[in-house]
Every structure is written in C-alpha cells, then in structure tokens.
Design a protein around this motif. Structure first.
Motif, PDB file in Angstrom:
ATOM      1  N   GLY A 134       5.236   2.424  -7.803  1.00 11.81           N
ATOM      2  CA  GLY A 134       4.181   3.414  -8.014  1.00 11.81           C
ATOM      3  C   GLY A 134       3.117   2.929  -8.977  1.00 11.81           C
ATOM      4  O   GLY A 134       1.917   3.119  -8.751  1.00 11.81           O
ATOM      5  N   MET A 135       3.537   2.272 -10.053  1.00 12.84           N
ATOM      6  CA  MET A 135       2.572   1.779 -11.033  1.00 12.84           C
ATOM      7  C   MET A 135       1.726   0.651 -10.466  1.00 12.84           C
ATOM      8  O   MET A 135       0.517   0.571 -10.713  1.00 12.84           O
ATOM      9  N   GLY A 149      -3.408  -1.133  -8.127  1.00  9.73           N
ATOM     10  CA  GLY A 149      -4.067  -1.667  -6.937  1.00  9.73           C
ATOM     11  C   GLY A 149      -5.180  -0.776  -6.425  1.00  9.73           C
ATOM     12  O   GLY A 149      -6.224  -1.267  -5.979  1.00  9.73           O
ATOM     13  N   ARG A 150      -4.972   0.538  -6.489  1.00  7.69           N
ATOM     14  CA  ARG A 150      -6.020   1.458  -6.018  1.00  7.69           C
ATOM     15  C   ARG A 150      -7.276   1.347  -6.868  1.00  7.69           C
ATOM     16  O   ARG A 150      -8.402   1.414  -6.353  1.00  7.69           O
ATOM     17  N   LEU A 186      -6.960   7.954  -4.738  1.00  4.42           N
ATOM     18  CA  LEU A 186      -7.076   7.842  -3.286  1.00  4.42           C
ATOM     19  C   LEU A 186      -7.115   6.368  -2.899  1.00  4.42           C
ATOM     20  O   LEU A 186      -7.865   5.581  -3.493  1.00  4.42           O
ATOM     21  N   GLY A 187      -6.311   5.999  -1.914  1.00  2.44           N
ATOM     22  CA  GLY A 187      -6.291   4.624  -1.450  1.00  2.44           C
ATOM     23  C   GLY A 187      -7.439   4.336  -0.494  1.00  2.44           C
ATOM     24  O   GLY A 187      -8.028   5.247   0.099  1.00  2.44           O
ATOM     25  N   VAL A 188      -7.750   3.065  -0.321  1.00  2.00           N
ATOM     26  CA  VAL A 188      -8.850   2.656   0.549  1.00  2.00           C
ATOM     27  C   VAL A 188      -8.581   3.048   1.997  1.00  2.00           C
ATOM     28  O   VAL A 188      -9.494   3.487   2.705  1.00  2.00           O
ATOM     29  N   ASP A 189      -7.342   2.910   2.464  1.00  2.00           N
ATOM     30  CA  ASP A 189      -7.034   3.262   3.852  1.00  2.00           C
ATOM     31  C   ASP A 189      -7.341   4.725   4.137  1.00  2.00           C
ATOM     32  O   ASP A 189      -8.019   5.057   5.118  1.00  2.00           O
ATOM     33  N   ALA A 190      -6.834   5.610   3.286  1.00  2.00           N
ATOM     34  CA  ALA A 190      -7.067   7.042   3.482  1.00  2.00           C
ATOM     35  C   ALA A 190      -8.549   7.360   3.354  1.00  2.00           C
ATOM     36  O   ALA A 190      -9.098   8.163   4.129  1.00  2.00           O
ATOM     37  N   ALA A 191      -9.222   6.753   2.387  1.00  2.00           N
ATOM     38  CA  ALA A 191     -10.654   6.980   2.208  1.00  2.00           C
ATOM     39  C   ALA A 191     -11.421   6.574   3.462  1.00  2.00           C
ATOM     40  O   ALA A 191     -12.333   7.288   3.918  1.00  2.00           O
ATOM     41  N   GLU A 192     -11.048   5.460   4.038  1.00  2.00           N
ATOM     42  CA  GLU A 192     -11.726   4.977   5.243  1.00  2.00           C
ATOM     43  C   GLU A 192     -11.490   5.923   6.415  1.00  2.00           C
ATOM     44  O   GLU A 192     -12.412   6.217   7.190  1.00  2.00           O
TER      45      GLU A 192
END
Length: 287
Positions: free
Chosen positions: A53-54, A59-60, A146-152
């Motif tokens: 998780g950390m 990474g996000r 929010l991660g890049v995948d979900a944002a995209e």
C-alpha cells in the motif's frame, strides 16, 4: 532531507530551480535507499500488505508528476512556437519525440501521459491560468489518491460525451467516479451501494461506461454494426424463501457485483451460486 521543500514558481531564479532539482534528487536517493533495504519475501503477511500500500501511494504521486511533466513539455514543444519550440531547440521532431528521449518510455506511454495531462493540468491562456478540464480528477491525481489508470478511464469516458452533456451533469459524473475510485464520501455517492469503498481501476472503467450511457443514452451511432451488450437481470417466482435470478450481465457489471459481494459479505456468508442441475431447471422454467 532537512527542511520543507522550497515552493517552485515559473519565474523562480536559477538558484531556486537548482534547489528544486537537488530536493528531487534527495527524494529519489532516499526512496532508493529505503527500497533497497526491503526484502519483500521476508516480510510477514500483514507487513507485506502494508508495504504494498505504501509503495503504491508513493507510485501514484510519482505517476501524477510524470503526467504533469509530460504535458508541460508537450506544451513547450508546440509547432506554432516555431524555432522557440523546445523540440526544435533540442533537435527533436515533436514533443512526443523529446519526451521519449528524456524519459526512455515508449511512444504509446508518452502519448498516454500527454493526453491525460492535457485534461488534468492547468491551462495557460495568455498571462492567465485556467483550471483543468477535469478538476476532480486533477485534484485526486495530484494528491496521490487516484491512480493513472482510473484517471484515464474516467477522462476518456467523459470526454466522449462532454460536447453533448450539460457541464453540471458532467461534473456530477466526474465527482462520483472519482469518489468511487478513491473511496471518498461525496454528495454524489452518499447512501449508494459501495459508499466509501475504493474500487479498483477495472471496475471504475465499467462504472465510467455506465455513467457515459446514462449521460448520453442516444450517443451510439445508428449505423454502428454491433450493438453494445446490455445486462438483463430478472427475478423468478418466490419459492423456499428465495427469488431465483435469471438473465445475464456484462463483464463490467459482474466485476462490480463481485466487488460488492466481497465488500459487504463475509466469507461465511458468500452468495451460493446455483449448481449445473439448478441452472438447467432454471432455464427450463422449473425454478
């Protein structure tokens, strides 16, 4: 790394820029030293999950900076700038070409970052700066929630209907999707199934598609050869304390349903799916 970071401003002096670069180098070196000291396979189960998780949190934040940085370089490389273009000054054919050289990522990844960045970073208009097209996505991405995948997935789905949808409705959908992806509690999600649950990116993609269909139900072109699959779920007659289910669901809805089951039902109360014999009886109308 002592002291708070020095805020960077576009008109900052070369000394301030150098300080920023040094701070980033210190962060990189500290993160590398910490990660080099970890033996992942030797961690206990709870510790392994906590470390994952950390690492993802870190990474996000880095991914958000990658997107913002790529979008910034792309703006500086616009062809309209002519010989003042950053790409021209560095012998690159385009902004994407320069980003690839600097970052060593693929052309696909460079384009991906720039496309997303164009929608979630502030835009320059003369001497002023305009808010991002998708401020809720931008805020959650920058904060590392929010991660890049979900944002995209969110931006891509909403962008396809943005021209035909009222801005307020588009904003509602954006905030609801961001809340679903981050577990935030908002007016759009309060009281709904899954409230406060942070769904993974694949499920957010399905939710984004559902919002897209709700916002623009007539958006599918009449000439489109293949109709979009739709979920059809119905209930049979109440018998033996149960309502049998009939129908089918899309892959996205199945994923959402599974996530809800996993979230709200314990392992001892997991739903019991029908056996092959029961399915055959349901198909013949005996159930």
């Amino acid at each position: 790394m002592a002291g708070a970071p020095t805020p960077y401003h576009p008109t900052a002096s070369p000394q301030a820029v150098l300080s920023l670069v040094r701070q980033l180098q210190q962060v990189r070196d500290l993160a590398a030293a910490v990660l080099d000291s970890v033996s992942f396979s030797l961690l206990g189960e709870a510790d392994a999950m906590m470390v994952l998780g950390m690492v993802e949190d870190l990474g996000r934040r880095v991914d958000a900076a990658r997107v913002a940085s790529a979008a910034d370089i792309s703006v500086r490389c616009r062809r309209i700038l002519g010989q003042e273009s950053l790409a021209y000054k560095n012998g690159a054919s385009s902004g994407i070409d320069l980003i690839i050289r600097l970052s060593r990522v693929s052309s696909r990844e460079a384009n991906r970052r720039v496309r997303l960045g164009e929608n979630v970073t502030a835009r320059r208009a003369g001497t002023s700066m305009l808010a991002p097209y998708y401020p809720a996505v931008a805020g959650a991405l920058t904060a590392g929630d929010l991660g890049v995948d979900a944002a995209e997935y969110i931006v891509t789905a909403l962008d396809q209907v943005a021209a035909r949808v009222a801005p307020d409705d588009l904003g509602t959908a954006e905030r609801a999707l961001v809340a679903s992806a981050t577990g935030a509690l908002t007016e759009e999600t309060r009281g709904l199934p899954g409230e406060g649950v942070a769904f993974p990116a694949d499920l957010v993609r399905g939710m984004a598609g559902q919002w897209q269909a709700r916002l623009d139900p007539d958006g599918t072109a009449p000439s489109e050869p293949v109709a979009e699959a739709r979920s059809t779920v119905g209930f049979g007659l109440f018998r033996d304390g149960l309502y049998p289910l009939r129908g089918g669901v899309t892959a996205e809805l199945r994923g959402i349903m599974n996530a809800l089951f996993d979230t709200y039902l314990s392992a001892h109360a997991a739903p019991a799916f029908p056996t092959a014999e029961e399915q055959a009886r349901m198909a013949s109308g005996q159930l």
